[in-house]
Motif scaffolding. Structure first.
Motif, PDB file in Angstrom:
ATOM      1  N   HIS A  20       0.827  -1.214   0.000  1.00 29.75           N
ATOM      2  CA  HIS A  20       0.000   0.000   0.000  1.00 29.75           C
ATOM      3  C   HIS A  20       0.858   1.259   0.000  1.00 29.75           C
ATOM      4  O   HIS A  20       0.612   2.186  -0.786  1.00 29.75           O
ATOM      5  CB  HIS A  20      -0.928   0.015   1.212  1.00 29.75           C
ATOM      6  CG  HIS A  20      -2.095  -0.907   1.072  1.00 29.75           C
ATOM      7  ND1 HIS A  20      -3.286  -0.699   1.714  1.00 29.75           N
ATOM      8  CD2 HIS A  20      -2.270  -2.047   0.358  1.00 29.75           C
ATOM      9  CE1 HIS A  20      -4.132  -1.662   1.394  1.00 29.75           C
ATOM     10  NE2 HIS A  20      -3.532  -2.490   0.590  1.00 29.75           N
ATOM     11  N   ARG A  21       1.853   1.303   0.854  1.00 26.04           N
ATOM     12  CA  ARG A  21       2.717   2.481   0.960  1.00 26.04           C
ATOM     13  C   ARG A  21       3.454   2.735  -0.352  1.00 26.04           C
ATOM     14  O   ARG A  21       3.484   3.856  -0.862  1.00 26.04           O
ATOM     15  CB  ARG A  21       3.688   2.286   2.118  1.00 26.04           C
ATOM     16  CG  ARG A  21       4.518   3.507   2.447  1.00 26.04           C
ATOM     17  CD  ARG A  21       5.464   3.255   3.626  1.00 26.04           C
ATOM     18  NE  ARG A  21       6.451   2.254   3.268  1.00 26.04           N
ATOM     19  CZ  ARG A  21       6.639   1.088   3.895  1.00 26.04           C
ATOM     20  NH1 ARG A  21       5.911   0.768   4.928  1.00 26.04           N
ATOM     21  NH2 ARG A  21       7.557   0.241   3.496  1.00 26.04           N
ATOM     22  N   ASN A  24       0.996   3.724  -3.258  1.00 26.27           N
ATOM     23  CA  ASN A  24       0.574   5.120  -3.113  1.00 26.27           C
ATOM     24  C   ASN A  24       1.683   6.068  -3.546  1.00 26.27           C
ATOM     25  O   ASN A  24       1.430   7.055  -4.239  1.00 26.27           O
ATOM     26  CB  ASN A  24       0.160   5.416  -1.671  1.00 26.27           C
ATOM     27  CG  ASN A  24      -1.318   5.209  -1.445  1.00 26.27           C
ATOM     28  OD1 ASN A  24      -2.134   5.538  -2.292  1.00 26.27           O
ATOM     29  ND2 ASN A  24      -1.654   4.654  -0.299  1.00 26.27           N
ATOM     30  N   SER A  33      -4.336   7.928  -5.986  1.00 22.82           N
ATOM     31  CA  SER A  33      -4.029   7.201  -4.762  1.00 22.82           C
ATOM     32  C   SER A  33      -4.339   5.730  -5.044  1.00 22.82           C
ATOM     33  O   SER A  33      -4.978   5.395  -6.047  1.00 22.82           O
ATOM     34  CB  SER A  33      -4.899   7.693  -3.607  1.00 22.82           C
ATOM     35  OG  SER A  33      -6.259   7.361  -3.854  1.00 22.82           O
ATOM     36  N   LEU A  34      -3.920   4.866  -4.152  1.00 29.36           N
ATOM     37  CA  LEU A  34      -4.203   3.444  -4.318  1.00 29.36           C
ATOM     38  C   LEU A  34      -5.705   3.190  -4.358  1.00 29.36           C
ATOM     39  O   LEU A  34      -6.197   2.424  -5.193  1.00 29.36           O
ATOM     40  CB  LEU A  34      -3.546   2.624  -3.200  1.00 29.36           C
ATOM     41  CG  LEU A  34      -3.823   1.130  -3.213  1.00 29.36           C
ATOM     42  CD1 LEU A  34      -3.446   0.495  -4.545  1.00 29.36           C
ATOM     43  CD2 LEU A  34      -3.114   0.451  -2.058  1.00 29.36           C
TER      44      LEU A  34
END
Length: 137
Positions: A20-21, A24, A33-34
């Motif tokens: 995720h990090r 993004n 964004s994701l």
């Protein structure tokens, strides 16, 4: 040494957090964004999806999906179309389609760096085990 269930759960969470990090971070230059890319991805796979369906697919509440969709409509990434009766459906715009594809390349790059280290057999086994663990009994 025995691996505890908590250790397994934490390893899954760490990998998810890393993905995720990094996604993004790498999607930001595309203006996504994701969660936005994930919405585009699911809408591409489910044309005409309702907000409620998109919320379920992207693990959001109906309210947060409604706010996100409004912003994505304003940006020209998705559009609302009339469905049967009073149903409002959503579809990708050409811009949304292009960004979904570009974001998919970003996501693939992130996943190659982690899951790509596993052999094809290991990937298949991991997939099978994760599906088994996530299945309701």
């Amino acid at each position: 040494m025995t691996t505890s269930l908590q250790q397994v759960g934490l390893a899954v969470k760490r990998l998810q957090w890393r993905h995720h990090r990094e996604m993004n971070r790498r999607l930001a230059p595309l203006g996504l964004s994701l969660v936005q890319w994930d919405t585009l991805r699911h809408l591409d796979a489910n044309p005409g999806a309702s907000l409620h369906q998109l919320a379920e697919l992207t693990f959001q509440t109906d309210q947060s999906m409604g706010e996100l969709a409004k912003r994505m409509v304003d940006r020209g990434l998705i559009e609302r179309v009339d469905g049967a009766g009073r149903k409002v459906q959503h579809q990708l715009t050409p811009t949304g389609h292009d960004l979904r594809q570009a974001g998919g390349e970003v996501a693939e790059g992130v996943l190659v760096e982690s899951l790509g280290r596993l052999s094809a057999d290991e990937q298949a086994t991991l997939h099978e085990l994760l599906l088994k663990a996530a299945t309701d009994s």
